[in-house]
Design an enzyme around this catalytic site. Structure first.
Site, PDB file in Angstrom:
ATOM      1  N   GLY A  53       0.850  -1.186   0.000  1.00 42.44           N
ATOM      2  CA  GLY A  53       0.000   0.000   0.000  1.00 42.44           C
ATOM      3  C   GLY A  53       0.879   1.227   0.000  1.00 42.44           C
ATOM      4  O   GLY A  53       2.088   1.132   0.262  1.00 42.44           O
ATOM      5  N   CYS A  80       5.597  -6.035   0.530  1.00 45.03           N
ATOM      6  CA  CYS A  80       5.948  -4.608   0.522  1.00 45.03           C
ATOM      7  C   CYS A  80       5.571  -3.961   1.863  1.00 45.03           C
ATOM      8  O   CYS A  80       6.173  -4.273   2.881  1.00 45.03           O
ATOM      9  CB  CYS A  80       5.292  -3.938  -0.682  1.00 45.03           C
ATOM     10  SG  CYS A  80       5.857  -2.261  -0.958  1.00 45.03           S
ATOM     11  N   TYR A  81       4.559  -3.107   1.889  1.00 44.85           N
ATOM     12  CA  TYR A  81       4.089  -2.532   3.155  1.00 44.85           C
ATOM     13  C   TYR A  81       3.742  -3.655   4.130  1.00 44.85           C
ATOM     14  O   TYR A  81       3.916  -3.507   5.349  1.00 44.85           O
ATOM     15  CB  TYR A  81       2.863  -1.661   2.866  1.00 44.85           C
ATOM     16  CG  TYR A  81       2.266  -0.946   4.059  1.00 44.85           C
ATOM     17  CD1 TYR A  81       2.725   0.309   4.449  1.00 44.85           C
ATOM     18  CD2 TYR A  81       1.218  -1.527   4.782  1.00 44.85           C
ATOM     19  CE1 TYR A  81       2.172   0.963   5.537  1.00 44.85           C
ATOM     20  CE2 TYR A  81       0.649  -0.877   5.871  1.00 44.85           C
ATOM     21  CZ  TYR A  81       1.134   0.367   6.248  1.00 44.85           C
ATOM     22  OH  TYR A  81       0.573   1.012   7.319  1.00 44.85           O
ATOM     23  N   HIS A 166       7.228  -7.047  -5.203  1.00 49.71           N
ATOM     24  CA  HIS A 166       5.844  -7.436  -5.498  1.00 49.71           C
ATOM     25  C   HIS A 166       5.786  -8.721  -6.333  1.00 49.71           C
ATOM     26  O   HIS A 166       6.011  -8.669  -7.541  1.00 49.71           O
ATOM     27  CB  HIS A 166       5.138  -6.307  -6.264  1.00 49.71           C
ATOM     28  CG  HIS A 166       4.855  -5.127  -5.408  1.00 49.71           C
ATOM     29  ND1 HIS A 166       3.666  -4.967  -4.754  1.00 49.71           N
ATOM     30  CD2 HIS A 166       5.616  -4.056  -5.080  1.00 49.71           C
ATOM     31  CE1 HIS A 166       3.696  -3.850  -4.057  1.00 49.71           C
ATOM     32  NE2 HIS A 166       4.878  -3.274  -4.233  1.00 49.71           N
ATOM     33  N   GLU A 168       3.179 -10.235  -7.194  1.00 44.41           N
ATOM     34  CA  GLU A 168       1.937 -10.292  -7.975  1.00 44.41           C
ATOM     35  C   GLU A 168       2.037  -9.634  -9.345  1.00 44.41           C
ATOM     36  O   GLU A 168       1.157  -9.804 -10.176  1.00 44.41           O
ATOM     37  CB  GLU A 168       0.778  -9.676  -7.171  1.00 44.41           C
ATOM     38  CG  GLU A 168       0.793  -8.160  -7.018  1.00 44.41           C
ATOM     39  CD  GLU A 168       1.668  -7.642  -5.865  1.00 44.41           C
ATOM     40  OE1 GLU A 168       2.591  -8.374  -5.431  1.00 44.41           O
ATOM     41  OE2 GLU A 168       1.444  -6.503  -5.417  1.00 44.41           O
ATOM     42  N   ASP A 224     -20.577  -7.002 -18.039  1.00 45.66           N
ATOM     43  CA  ASP A 224     -21.068  -7.338 -16.695  1.00 45.66           C
ATOM     44  C   ASP A 224     -22.592  -7.437 -16.645  1.00 45.66           C
ATOM     45  O   ASP A 224     -23.143  -8.419 -16.144  1.00 45.66           O
ATOM     46  CB  ASP A 224     -20.593  -6.301 -15.666  1.00 45.66           C
ATOM     47  CG  ASP A 224     -19.082  -6.168 -15.644  1.00 45.66           C
ATOM     48  OD1 ASP A 224     -18.407  -7.093 -16.128  1.00 45.66           O
ATOM     49  OD2 ASP A 224     -18.577  -5.145 -15.153  1.00 45.66           O
ATOM     50  N   LYS A 370     -13.433  -9.330 -13.267  1.00 52.45           N
ATOM     51  CA  LYS A 370     -13.801  -9.171 -14.683  1.00 52.45           C
ATOM     52  C   LYS A 370     -13.451 -10.403 -15.530  1.00 52.45           C
ATOM     53  O   LYS A 370     -14.286 -10.874 -16.301  1.00 52.45           O
ATOM     54  CB  LYS A 370     -13.065  -7.948 -15.226  1.00 52.45           C
ATOM     55  CG  LYS A 370     -13.512  -7.509 -16.578  1.00 52.45           C
ATOM     56  CD  LYS A 370     -14.692  -6.604 -16.419  1.00 52.45           C
ATOM     57  CE  LYS A 370     -15.183  -6.060 -17.723  1.00 52.45           C
ATOM     58  NZ  LYS A 370     -16.258  -5.085 -17.482  1.00 52.45           N
TER      59      LYS A 370
END
Ligand code: XMP
Length: 581
Positions: A53, A80-81, A166, A168, A224, A370
């Site tokens: 974050g 990270c954070y 990170h 991800e 959606d 999504k």
């Protein structure tokens, strides 16, 4: 939905959703919680991940974990954070950084269950200022970079692990492997998640919420709402599901027919189109400012939707409202600009507000991302032509048809021609509304350099072709007329068809086509092509168009009546937004 094996604790920003998506891609159901959620909530979890974050652990009010979370005995990965929280909330220490480290870095990783198969030197993505200065008791060092001595840490006993980088993001090449090691190897997670397998559960939820009542949708033609409608149709049958599509007159060519075709093939008779073109166009007749246009469109949606709700008797007790809300929209910190806007519109409709307050709402996709919604759509047999569509903004062509208040000439500058048509940009956290600079060459690097240097402009375009010299173009006073909208609609349809046929469309994220009031007295407008690549629309890269397609588009668009020139937008986001308004 079942108990999630993995919860991601959100410490701010968009990272948490990316992490949860990655976990789900591994076939493990993950959900997102605020970082300070009471530890008890997670007692039955197999694993927790603390997201990165933007805050500093030192700033008062920064996100923290319930301290009991660390003692649950549930394995935790802090990213990270998240790694800094181990140091800050246990007995380590975090050092405020003097200079940040952003971008690619090389980390040397020690052998550890977390780094199986990815030990040694690894390319990773870093984005931080503060860093851990002293390890908490029980932790040992697992990795360092040149500028970040404590880049990865772990306590094998308690199964607590931290990474300053990170895993991800795709730039961390071994990132997915690290997540697999943590989830399957360390935490013992099992594969339990396949979106399409959830369809029976979702259908059951719809039946439970609806009871004997029927469901009404405002359809947009977007992925959606169409998938949400289709799954309701499956759960309740065609007699009990109805959709109305509002034709604003601001749609692309063939859009209403396309949406009608899709819906009618799903369930004949339960779909209808409300023609509101006159309502929208008359209200927009004197609007020039982008925000004024958005406001008018938002308010007109409110009127039209309320009219439909009342005249269709959808406010009586027999009906509930269906919406295509997806997972990131349900969580405050993850909402996208899109979702925010759609929410404001909907919330302002008194009728919809009433349905929400009375709990008469069904949102079958509220647990899904999504990509997962697309998978559900495929499993439901919806056509790829619908599921793979580029995003299209709610206010439609209105924000791609620029208007100007006065007659003006272009001005020669050191770099090219300054065109006083104003467009929206985003620099830092603030919105800009500035002029456009026209340069000769398709040179994205030069464009970036100019946009950073010349504060009169936030957008740089190259002229791909014109009926005369660029310097002789003029900007004309103009409004959002039906005839200009028709010109734009036609040009947009040509671009979409050629881009699609050439295969280019499938390689990019979005391809807005914009009409600007710059031209000559007999050809008063020009076309701007804005192909971009992006992951989520938050940032975007302006892309080049292959030479053959570029030449074909330019020649065809220049042959249209009233079109003086064709431009290519070279501006990345930031500093330009994807849309021009
Ligand atoms: P910008 O222009 O902000 O766009 O870089 C990011 C993404 O959001 C879409 N967009 C909108 N979508 N209502 C919408 O539903 C809006 O008012 C709106 N404005 C921008 C845009 O098309 C892009 O995909």
């Amino acid at each position: 939905m079942e108990q999630a094996q993995v919860s991601v604790l959100d410490t701010g920003g968009q990272y948490c959703h990316l992490i949860a998506r990655r976990v789900r891609e591994l076939g493990i159901y993950a959900n997102v919680f605020a970082s300070d959620t009471p530890a008890e909530t997670f007692r039955r979890n197999r694993a927790l991940i603390i997201s990165g974050g933007p805050a500093s652990v030192y700033t008062p009010g920064s996100p923290l974990l319930d301290p009991a979370t660390f003692a649950l005995g549930v394995p935790i990965l802090g990213i990270c954070y998240g790694q800094q929280l181990f140091a800050h909330q246990l007995d380590g220490h975090v050092e405020p950084g003097t200079k940040g480290e952003y971008g690619l870095a090389y980390v040397d990783l020690q052998p550890s269950p977390l780094f199986e198969g990815v030990t040694g030197r690894q390319q990773v993505w870093m984005s931080h200022r503060d860093q851990v200065g002293r390890l908490p008791t029980g932790f040992h060092l697992l990795g360092s970079t040149g500028t970040c001595p404590i880049a990865a840490i772990g306590d094998d006993q308690r199964k607590l692990y931290g990474m300053q980088f990170h895993p991800e993001v795709v730039q961390t090449l071994g990132g997915q492997r690290m997540l697999e090691n943590f989830l399957f190897g360390i935490a013992g997670c099992e594969r339990d998640w396949e979106p399409a397998h959830q369809l029976p559960v979702v259908e059951e939820q719809i039946r439970a919420i609806a009871g004997k009542r029927s469901v009404f949708f405002f359809a947009s033609g977007g992925v959606d709402s169409t998938v949400a409608y289709t799954v309701c149709l499956r759960a309740l049958g065609p007699e009990r599901v109805h959709a109305t599509y509002v034709d604003t007159g601001l749609m692309r060519e063939g859009e209403t027919e396309f949406v009608r075709g899709v819906f009618e093939s799903l369930a004949a008779g339960s779909f209808n189109v409300a023609d509101a073109q006159e309502d929208f166009l008359s209200k927009l007749a004197t609007a020039r400012d982008p925000e004024a246009k958005r406001l008018i469109i938002g308010e007109e949606f409110v009127h039209v939707q309320q009219r439909i709700l009342e005249s269709g008797h959808y406010l009586d007790g027999e009906w509930i409202l269906g919406q295509g809300t997806i997972y990131p929209d349900t969580i405050e910190s993850g909402g996208t600009k899109n979702a925010d806007l759609i929410k404001t519109h909907h919330n302002r409709v008194a009728g919809i507000q009433k349905l929400m307050e009375e709990n008469r709402l069904v949102e079958p996709l509220r647990e899904f991302y999504k990509d997962e919604v697309r998978q559900l759509g495929r499993a439901l047999g919806l056509p790829d032509a619908l599921l793979d569509r580029h995003p299209f903004p709610g206010p439609g062509l209105a924000i791609r048809c620029l208007c100007h208040s006065e007659h003006a000439a272009l001005e020669k500058t050191h770099d090219g021609w300054l065109m006083p048509v104003r467009t929206v940009g985003v620099q830092g956290d603030s919105r800009t509304y500035r002029a456009v600079l026209v340069i000769d060459a398709v040179d994205h690097e030069l464009a970036t350099e100019i946009a950073n240097r010349d504060h009169r402009v936030n957008r740089v375009v190259a002229c791909l072709g014109a009926h005369g010299p660029v310097g002789e173009l003029q900007v004309f006073p103009s409004f959002l007329t039906k005839s200009r909208l028709d010109t734009l609609r036609h040009a947009d349809a040509i671009v979409r068809r050629m881009s699609d046929e050439s295969g280019f469309d499938a390689t990019i994220w979005q391809f807005p086509v914009v009409l600007i009031p710059a031209g000559t007295p007999d050809r008063p407008d020009s076309i701007v092509l804005r192909p971009i690549d992006s992951v989520d629309g938050m940032t975007a890269t302006a892309t080049a168009i292959p030479d053959a397609l570029s030449a074909q588009l330019t020649a065809t668009l220049l042959a249209l009546p009233g079109i003086a020139a064709v431009f290519l937008d070279l501006t990345h986001k930031p500093p330009g937004t994807i849309e021009w308004e």
